[in-house]
Structures are given as C-alpha cells and as structure tokens.
Design a protein around this motif. Structure first.
Motif: not given
Length: 303
Positions: A35-43, A85-88, A153-155, A234-239
């Motif tokens: 809906x607004x993106x994939x993967x969730x927040x970066x953390x 968990x997630x958006x309740x 925006x980053x997260x 998490x995608x944050x781990x890559x950074x």
C-alpha cells in the motif's frame, strides 16, 4: 531525577501492580503489503517489533493465558492486553474489534493497549476505540519515532508529521466528548502514547530533543523512548555492517535520556526508557543484551 513512571500511572489508575502482556492479532502494515511500500520500517524485524509474543496460531484467549504464565511466576497481578505486532488498527475492523473484546473478556485483564500508525486510524476505527473507552481503559500507542522529516524518510516511515498531529487532534476530540458526556476519572480516557527512537543515523542530540518537544506540543499523554538497535535480517543491518552509522554507547544514551526527562512535563507518563530486543536477533549495540544491568546503571545515572 524523578519522572512519572508507567508503573506509578497504572497503580494510580487501577490501585495495584499491572503488567502488559503482548499479543499478536495477525496484522500487517501498509509499508509491508505494498500500500505504501514493502519491507516495513528499516529497523523492524520480520515479526514487526513484537518478538516476545505468543504464536499467532493461538486464539487471543490462548495467547493471553500463555502470556500470563510468564508474569505469574513473578506476582499475582492484573494485566493490560497489548496488541503489539505490526499495525493493530490496519485490517478488517470487525475482526479486530472481536479480538480486542476477546482479550478484554479474559480474567484479570483490566485494559487494552493497541500499537498502530497515525495514518491507520479511519473514522470508524476511532469510533470503535471511543466505544471501548466508555467501558474500559484504552491505551493507543503511535510510532512517531522522529519528527525529523529526513530521518522519517530514511527509516521508511511513510507518513507525515501532519498525519501524527491529525491523529492526536482527533483522539483529543473523542476524549473531550467522553469527558463532557459523563463524569470520568481524568485518567479514564484514550491514553495516547508516542514512541520515539534515539540514535537514528545522522540525528543530533538536538534533533532527538526536538522529537520529544514535538510529541509534547502535539498533546501526547505518554512517551516511550528506546535507543536504536540493529536486528539481524533487517535492512538497517546492511547499513550498519557497511559502516554508514554507529550506534549509541550506553553512557551516550543515558545522557540523552537525562536531557529528555528535563523537558518532559511531570504529568506526562514515561512508559519506557530502554529497548528490549531479542538477544538471538541483536547485532548491535551489545550492551542492551543485559537488561537487568542496563536498568541498574540507568537508575544510578538518573540518581
């Protein structure tokens, strides 16, 4: 250095010790389903920041009983059912309402806490929360994380600060109506809690204090603060692994907390001052692994 702790808040409200028990309603997020993106927040982890909840394959009542067993070893108490968990508030509202009501029907459950996003509170959902608040304690937790638009925006937060302001204004309107319609204990309303993260990449101490000031000005009733931690997968781990940022050291984080407490009004409830990541998923910082040590050191720092 004193502050209004959540333990004191619950004790004032319920007259006894109250524990939150985490539950999984099987929700997702608009930043995960496309809906607004994939993967969730970066953390976020794959479990959507709820890594200590019972299995979502269990019914809500079964989850409540399983979660109680973890606390019952400590003390006989009352509970707040925490949909974490997630958006309740994102999903089929009739189904969600049924799950909220099921949790509230369980023995010794005296209230409900619902974690969500400020852009996932349509009018019919706020009406449902209002109806719940007429008969029980309702705590609504909103993940702001930061008021800095660049950090947001980053997260991959994917909602605006105005979405947050609008959500709080609409809930305050509900609370004003509830108080006007009947005599209420001032605490018996939808209790708004704002989540804030300290240590987001690129943020200064002033950026973090500005997030606290922003939530206060918007009218939050409570604040949850946690340091940024990096979870495996998490995608944050890559950074983090590529050296794009450093995490806060414990002393740095405590210094930030002391600054924050000084600007938080005494009537605002502080719900959390430390994070609690699952050890098996934690990449950094390692100092958060020992929760007991962190709490003891934090107590000394605040004294």
């Amino acid at each position: 250095m004193g502050y209004y702790s959540v333990s004191d808040f619950y004790k004032n409200l319920f007259g006894t010790k109250v524990y939150k028990i985490s539950l999984d309603a099987g929700c997702t997020c608009p930043t995960r389903d496309g809906t607004k993106g994939y993967g969730g927040c970066i953390f976020c982890s794959a479990n959507g920041s709820g890594d200590f909840v019972p299995s979502k394959t269990l019914t809500i009542s079964q989850q409540v009983e399983e979660a109680k067993l973890l606390v019952a070893k400590k003390v006989k108490t009352k509970y707040i059912a925490y949909f974490q968990n997630f958006t309740n508030t994102y999903g089929d509202l009739d189904k969600l309402r049924g799950q909220w009501e099921e949790a509230l029907s369980c023995e010794d459950v005296v209230g409900i806490a619902i974690a969500t996003r400020p852009d996932c509170l349509p009018a019919n959902c706020i009406d449902a929360l209002s109806q719940l608040a007429e008969k029980t304690f309702v705590q609504l937790e909103l993940g702001l994380q930061t008021s800095n638009s660049k950090s947001a925006e980053y997260i991959r937060r994917r909602f605006s600060n105005s979405d947050y302001e609008n959500a709080l204004a609409r809930i305050h309107a509900v609370n004003n109506r509830l108080c006007a319609d009947r005599e209420l204990n001032p605490l018996q309303k939808i209790h708004l809690v704002t989540h804030i993260i300290f240590g987001l990449p690129g943020e200064t101490a002033e950026d973090m204090m500005n997030s606290v000031r922003y939530a206060i000005k918007a009218g939050t009733d409570g604040i949850k603060i946690a340091n940024l931690y990096v979870l495996k997968g998490s995608d944050l781990e890559k950074d983090y692994n590529s050296g794009k940022f450093n995490v806060l050291e414990m002393e740095e984080y405590f210094d930030l907390l002391k600054k924050a407490i000084k600007i938080i009004p005494p009537e605002i409830v502080i719900h959390r001052l430390t994070g609690d990541p699952p050890k098996k998923l934690l990449t950094a910082p390692k100092w958060v692994e020992n929760k007991k040590m962190v709490l003891n050191q934090l107590k000394k720092a605040l004294e």
